[in-house]
Structure formats: structure tokens, C-alpha cells
Design a protein around this motif. Sequence first.
Motif, PDB file in Angstrom:
ATOM      1  N   GLN A 124       0.969  -1.134   0.217  1.00 43.48           N
ATOM      2  CA  GLN A 124       0.109   0.180   0.322  1.00 43.48           C
ATOM      3  C   GLN A 124       0.778   1.178   0.167  1.00 43.48           C
ATOM      4  O   GLN A 124       0.467   2.449   0.122  1.00 43.48           O
TER       5      GLN A 124
ATOM      6  N   PHE B  67      -6.639  -3.054   2.851  1.00 43.95           N
ATOM      7  CA  PHE B  67      -7.143  -2.810   3.883  1.00 43.95           C
ATOM      8  C   PHE B  67      -6.533  -2.342   5.037  1.00 43.95           C
ATOM      9  O   PHE B  67      -7.052  -2.415   6.273  1.00 43.95           O
ATOM     10  N   GLY B  68      -5.291  -1.979   4.962  1.00 41.86           N
ATOM     11  CA  GLY B  68      -4.358  -1.771   6.110  1.00 41.86           C
ATOM     12  C   GLY B  68      -3.429  -2.522   6.479  1.00 41.86           C
ATOM     13  O   GLY B  68      -2.307  -2.287   6.868  1.00 41.86           O
TER      14      GLY B  68
ATOM     15  N   LEU C 155       0.299  -2.323   4.813  1.00 37.26           N
ATOM     16  CA  LEU C 155       0.874  -0.825   4.971  1.00 37.26           C
ATOM     17  C   LEU C 155       2.293  -1.092   5.725  1.00 37.26           C
ATOM     18  O   LEU C 155       3.446  -0.642   5.726  1.00 37.26           O
TER      19      LEU C 155
ATOM     20  N   ALA D 280      -2.924  -1.160  11.306  1.00 38.77           N
ATOM     21  CA  ALA D 280      -3.674  -0.392  10.504  1.00 38.77           C
ATOM     22  C   ALA D 280      -4.780  -1.650   9.992  1.00 38.77           C
ATOM     23  O   ALA D 280      -4.585  -2.426   9.361  1.00 38.77           O
ATOM     24  N   PHE D 281      -6.061  -0.912  10.161  1.00 43.75           N
ATOM     25  CA  PHE D 281      -7.189  -1.800   9.493  1.00 43.75           C
ATOM     26  C   PHE D 281      -8.363  -1.002   9.247  1.00 43.75           C
ATOM     27  O   PHE D 281      -9.031  -0.576  10.092  1.00 43.75           O
ATOM     28  N   ARG D 282      -8.707  -0.832   7.947  1.00 44.48           N
ATOM     29  CA  ARG D 282      -9.829  -0.062   7.420  1.00 44.48           C
ATOM     30  C   ARG D 282     -10.483   0.557   8.751  1.00 44.48           C
ATOM     31  O   ARG D 282     -11.640   0.103   9.272  1.00 44.48           O
ATOM     32  N   GLY D 283     -10.040   1.993   8.790  1.00 48.72           N
ATOM     33  CA  GLY D 283     -10.948   2.706   9.943  1.00 48.72           C
ATOM     34  C   GLY D 283     -10.224   3.038  11.152  1.00 48.72           C
ATOM     35  O   GLY D 283     -10.526   3.835  11.820  1.00 48.72           O
ATOM     36  N   PHE D 284      -8.978   2.224  11.365  1.00 53.69           N
ATOM     37  CA  PHE D 284      -8.082   2.899  12.506  1.00 53.69           C
ATOM     38  C   PHE D 284      -8.565   3.053  13.826  1.00 53.69           C
ATOM     39  O   PHE D 284      -8.453   4.257  14.365  1.00 53.69           O
TER      40      PHE D 284
ATOM     41  N   THR E 185      -1.560   4.427   0.686  1.00 52.24           N
ATOM     42  CA  THR E 185      -3.050   4.450   0.283  1.00 52.24           C
ATOM     43  C   THR E 185      -3.615   3.968   1.701  1.00 52.24           C
ATOM     44  O   THR E 185      -3.380   2.658   1.864  1.00 52.24           O
ATOM     45  N   SER E 186      -3.970   4.657   2.401  1.00 48.62           N
ATOM     46  CA  SER E 186      -4.496   4.766   3.729  1.00 48.62           C
ATOM     47  C   SER E 186      -5.223   5.849   4.063  1.00 48.62           C
ATOM     48  O   SER E 186      -5.450   6.671   3.410  1.00 48.62           O
ATOM     49  N   ALA E 187      -6.184   5.637   5.281  1.00 49.78           N
ATOM     50  CA  ALA E 187      -6.734   6.828   5.645  1.00 49.78           C
ATOM     51  C   ALA E 187      -7.895   7.494   4.753  1.00 49.78           C
ATOM     52  O   ALA E 187      -7.916   8.711   4.988  1.00 49.78           O
TER      53      ALA E 187
ATOM     54  N   GLU F 263     -12.830   3.851   3.901  1.00 48.50           N
ATOM     55  CA  GLU F 263     -12.924   3.358   5.348  1.00 48.50           C
ATOM     56  C   GLU F 263     -14.460   3.605   5.874  1.00 48.50           C
ATOM     57  O   GLU F 263     -14.952   2.861   6.510  1.00 48.50           O
TER      58      GLU F 263
HETATM   59 MO1  MOS Z   1      -6.148   1.901   5.779  1.00 44.58          MO
HETATM   60  S1  MOS Z   1      -6.315   1.191   7.761  1.00 44.58           S
HETATM   61  O1  MOS Z   1      -5.902   3.341   6.165  1.00 44.58           O
HETATM   62  O2  MOS Z   1      -4.993   0.977   4.819  1.00 44.58           O
END
Ligand code: MOS
Length: 751
Positions: free
Chosen positions: A206, A237-238, A241, A347-351, A510-512, A713
Motif C-alpha cells: 500500500q 485494507f491496512g 502498510l 492499521a485496519f480499515r478505519g484505524f 494508500t490509507s486513511a 473506510e
Molecule cells: Mo487503511 S487502515 O488506512 O489501509
Amino acid sequence: MSDFNVIGKNVEKKDGIPKVTGKALFARDISFEGMLYAKILRSKVAHAILKNIDTSKAEKLPGVVCVLTSKDIPGKNRVGIIIKDEPVLVEDKIRRFGDALAVVAAETEEIAEEALDLIEVDYQELPVITTIDEALKEGSLKIHGDTNILENKSLIKGDVDEAFKKCDVIVEKTYKTNYFAHMFIEPEAGVAKYENGILTIWASTQNPHFDRGEVARMLGLSQSKVRVVQAVTGGGFGGKLDISTQCFVGLVTYHIKRPVKLVYTREESMEVSSKRHPHVMKYKTGADKNGKILAMEAEFLQDSGAYASYGPAVVTRGMVHATGPYEIPNIRIKTTMVYTNNPMAGAFRGFGVPQVSIAHEQQMDLLAEKLNMSPYDIRIKNALRVGSYTSTMQKLEGSVGIVETLEKAKEKAEEVIFNNNKDLECIKKRGVGIGCMWYGIGNTGLPNPASAFLEVHKDCSVTVLAGCADIGQGSNTVMCQIVSETLGLDYEDVNIVSADTGSTPDGGATSASRQTYISGNACKKAAEMAKETLLKIAEELLNVDKSEIILKNKKAYSNKDENNSITIQKILNNCAAKGIMVLGCGYFNPDTTSLDAETMQGIPFATYAFATHFIEVEVNTYTGEIKVLKIVAAHDVGKAINRRMVEGQIEGGCLMGMGLGILEDLKVENAKMKTLNFSNYLIYTAKDTPEIYPIIVESEEKTGPFGAKGVGEPALIPVAPAILNAVYNATGVRFTEVPLTLEKVVEKLNY
Ligand code: MOS
């Protein structure tokens, strides 16, 4: 504003055809002549002093080319996005199951696997810390340094103690969440090659620019000597990362100078990739008799496992979002995150926001019930609006669509959800619940810029170079749409090269849910720079001021006289004749401040996405099965650059959120994960899809590209809380822990 050519349209996804025809090259599909295969020796204990690794027998196995340990790392043997606390290869202490001890490279994968058994590891086991309580106990063994506390933070706004005295109703409850796994379809994979003094790594990732820095630091090389190319990536999906295969293949190729490939098995991926942080969340919320929330207090305990990964980011984001999308004038939150020997969380979709939403949304329903209000009315009453102050005293200036998502979702729910218990067998009960969320786009109170370059070619086509990694969510498509619209050129003629540190500038992670907003802005700025060049020439050719000129449908024309026009091709011909290159570069960093160290007050995000889900469930009170029947999902995304992809995100998020709420049951026993693949870690699939009604709300964000914010997210977050509220609505029993497994439901309904 609505007469866009490409923005908001369901253009064909840039990577759609290669993926459905099987032509896309994932890292495991990439091979080179003379390529070796790597395998990792991993710890089979959770906590130990590593005394010695004897690789001599393994090295003698025919076909083995090298066996590398921490001694072979020329640079720094520590990686980590926020805190560099994880060894690439353990040199002194094992902190979890699956810690990497040695890398074997061999002529075949089978030989590499066989060699693992020949490596002799001498270690002395230590007591294993498996709970937050044990980690915090005085005199407990320390996993890193001299404390097991990774983060200890407070968020303070107003005067909570005074405000609670004024409340007419107060609700208190403790909520718990488990580990969850990303279950991206493609396990981690990487391939390295050394050529002309440059080490190139193709990886499923990511964030290739971060990977480059980690590999260079580990090898003691300058960043320009390491190139990381994001291979086609099958989801993240985190979970992609953190660094995975990149350092291992880099290390082998650095020493042996031959290409090497490493593909994780599903079980290996499951054991070592990050998991969603388990949370314990103690909430107290108070309101006056009219339903206005006056105060909220919360205490969070979180388990990071053996390493920090994105833990500190989960702490701050979870705290900032702990109120839900409501204006609460008095807040006090304390969070403690600890190290244990458990699986690494990250990290996982939504932190952390999916976790806190399970708490704040049930608190809303509890308050409503006590006040004899509807769950809808209490949300409308307290929802953030333009001019509201958030938990960090950020005044919201624009694009606050939470009320509109509530209204639109309710309207649709009234049309499609009947909540009809009449014809049901008596053991089955139906109910409807609401879940709301807000989500800050980008990193929390930290700089997180992204950048892009582009060139308009002589034939009206464009190549965009952007660091942003498309992991399936569709950013390549979105970036091309933004560039195409800005320049008035055809979407089909815009090509993007992305996420290759050898050719693209840094796009960040590619996050958040950040890439549409941040890389989107960078691409737009790059396109605007090129547009300036085109406009200067058009100004001469059309004999009007450039402020009057519109670029559209491959033409430049005056906004006062559409007949005064010229093709962009002619402008480009003119540029060529004059030796003018039509280039662009741009970067964008969202406008935020750091958060105060004592109170966490400040401006953590430049903009927020909002959403409301109405969910209908059917509970079988005999078997404990919960079926999600219908989901109405209204999302304020600012502007949908591609409507079909936004709807796709919403639908995917709904299934993943159902998994979090009901099905996905990750088991850890004595720090060891027991559910290592799809046979015992079940996830919902396309066949389980309920009726989903996505509703796109477009509360334009003035700083976003064409008004866009994000959706990645947010799509997941309101699902589990809405399910929990729906189950209560159906059965009168409130669950405070996810997932709602059959056993848990049966036990609680029939106690
Ligand atoms: Mo996500 S937890 O920002 O890949």
C-alpha cells in the motif's frame, strides 16, 4: 457545476479488463531467469531470548544458496511506520509467534522449505504476556525497553465533571471488540532483482515509497539505489502498510545479486500481518431532558501486540472520533495502549473508528431510550453542522453532510424496510438499527502530502506519474478522471503510471481514505500547471484573456462566445513549433495542525466524511443466527468522482462490516493465533450480500478535487453499530461485544 464530462461518470476502470481477463501481473506472477525462492524461518514461541542460530546444516543442503540471519544485515535491523521497534530478523529477543529468525534462499521453493527444518535455533523461553492487565501489572516483564505502555493519551475539552452535574440522564456501559483479520485475497509477495547498481523490488504493498526507505535503511543504501514498484495488489485494507516481504527479498538480492521471490502462505500471512486492535471501551454519556448531549467520558484500553505498527495512529484517531458525528461540549477521554506478546495489531480499515463507533452509537440509543426519544431524533438533535465544534475544538467550516445522510437514509428506509414481524415464525425476530459515523480524511494531525507529475503529449494524450498505490479501490481511474476533466482531454487518452519509486514522486500511503482527496488534489494541480501552458497559447490564438477560456471536449473556447474556439491539438501543434513542453507537477498537503500534547485539541483533519446506515436484521432466537436483510447506506463523500466505484466501496464495506459485527471470529490462545485461514476464519462473500441501497450525498468540500472527500473506510464503519442496535430493536437484548457469534447470541438470549 454539473456539466462535467468525466467527473461523476461511471467510466471504465483502468485496471478492470486486465484483472477480469487474468492478465494483471501480481508479484507472484513476476519471474526472472536464474531466480531464487526464499522462505522465512519463524519463531514457534511467543517470548524468548534468542541465544544462537546454527545455519550450517541448512547451508549444506544441495540447492540452498544462502541462509541469512540478523548478522547479515548491513544497516539498521529495525522497521516500523511510526516507531522502529520491529527487527527484520531477530538478533536478541523473540516477542511473538512468527517473528522472523532467518531467510533461506534456494533454487526451488521446496528446497527452501526443506532447509528451514535444518536450521537449529537455541533460545530460552520467557513468560508470555497475553493480557492488557498483565502488561500493566507492576513488576511485569517488559517486552520493549522499560515499560509496556506504548501510548498514554488524554483528550480534554470543556469541563466534564461540571457538565455531568447538569445532565438529566446518564448512560454508562463498557464495550469490547476482538481482533479482526483483513483477509485480502492475495497473500503478501515480493520479487527482487539487482541490475546496474540498483536494487529493484516488486511487491504487493500500500506504500512503496515507505518501503523504499525501510529497505534502504536496512541495507545502508541511499534511497536512490533502491526502487520499489508496487505490483498489482490484491487488496490491503491496512494489512499491507507494514513491511512484509520487501526487506527479505532485498536482503537476499543485496548479498547474492540474483533475483529472488518470496510468497507468503495464507497461514504465514495471517500469523504475521497486523490485526485490528482489540479494544475495551468504557463510556459514560450524559444529556439534558431535551436530548442535548452535554458530556461524555471514556476510557480506552488497547492491545498493540508485540510491535507498535500503526498503534499510535489508532490511539489518536480513535480518541478524536470517540464522540461520533455529534457536537459534545464537554469531553474527557483517556487511552492506554500496551505491548503484549499477542499478534501484532495495526492499521485496519478505519484505524480504531470502527471500534469506537460500536460504543458511541449504542450510547446514543441508550440515551434515546431513557429520554423516550427516537434513535433518529437524538441523532438529528446532536449531529455536527456547519459551525459546530468537534471534539478537538475544530470549527467545521463546510461540507458537513451528516444531517443530510440521516434524512436521506431515513427516507429510503421508510420506502424499502418494513420491519414486519407478523408473518415470522415465533423464534425469528426482526429489527432495524441506525449507525452513524464521521471520518477524518488523511493522517491525524500530521503532515501527509502526496505528489504527481504529468506530460501532455503532442497527440492530445497524457501520461500521469503519481505515487499513489491503487490496491483495487480504483485510484488510478479516479486520478485519470480528474486529469481528463481538468484538461478537457479524453479519459481514454489519459494513462497513469503509479506507485513506482523509480518513476513516480511520493504519494504517501494508500490509507486513511486519503488518496482521492490528497493525491487527487496533487493530480489536479499538476493538470492545472499544464493547463496554464495551454491557456497561454490559446490566449494568443483566440485573442481573448485566458480567464475567459474553457478547455473541454478537446477544444479551447471563450466562455463569452463558444464559436471562438480552437482544438487543443492545434494548441499543441503551436507549442511544438515554439519548443514549448506541456508539463505539470503538483503536490498537496492537507491543512491541519498538530494536536496539543496534554489535551489533544487542534485541527487534526482538513475535512471529514459522514455516513448513516439503516440496517434491518432477522435474529433466529433459537440458533443465534443473525441475518442482515437490508442496508440503506447514505454517504457524504463530498463529490463522487466515479459513482459506480463509490457504490462498490459502500457495498464492500457493508459486507466487511457485517463480518466485524457478526461472523469473523479470530481466536488467539496463549498468544498464538488459532484461526489461520479461510476454513476457520469465515468471511462473508458475494453470496451473503443483503439488499444494499447506497445513497450518495454530495456536500461539496471546497478544498477537495471537484469537491471530493473519501469513502474507503467510512463504508465499513457504521455497519456493526447499526447491526447491534438492530438486534436490540429485534430482541430487547443489548450486546456490547463483537462479533455476535451464534454461541454468544444463544447464550445471552436464553439466559
Ligand atoms: Mo487503511 S487502515 O488506512 O489501509
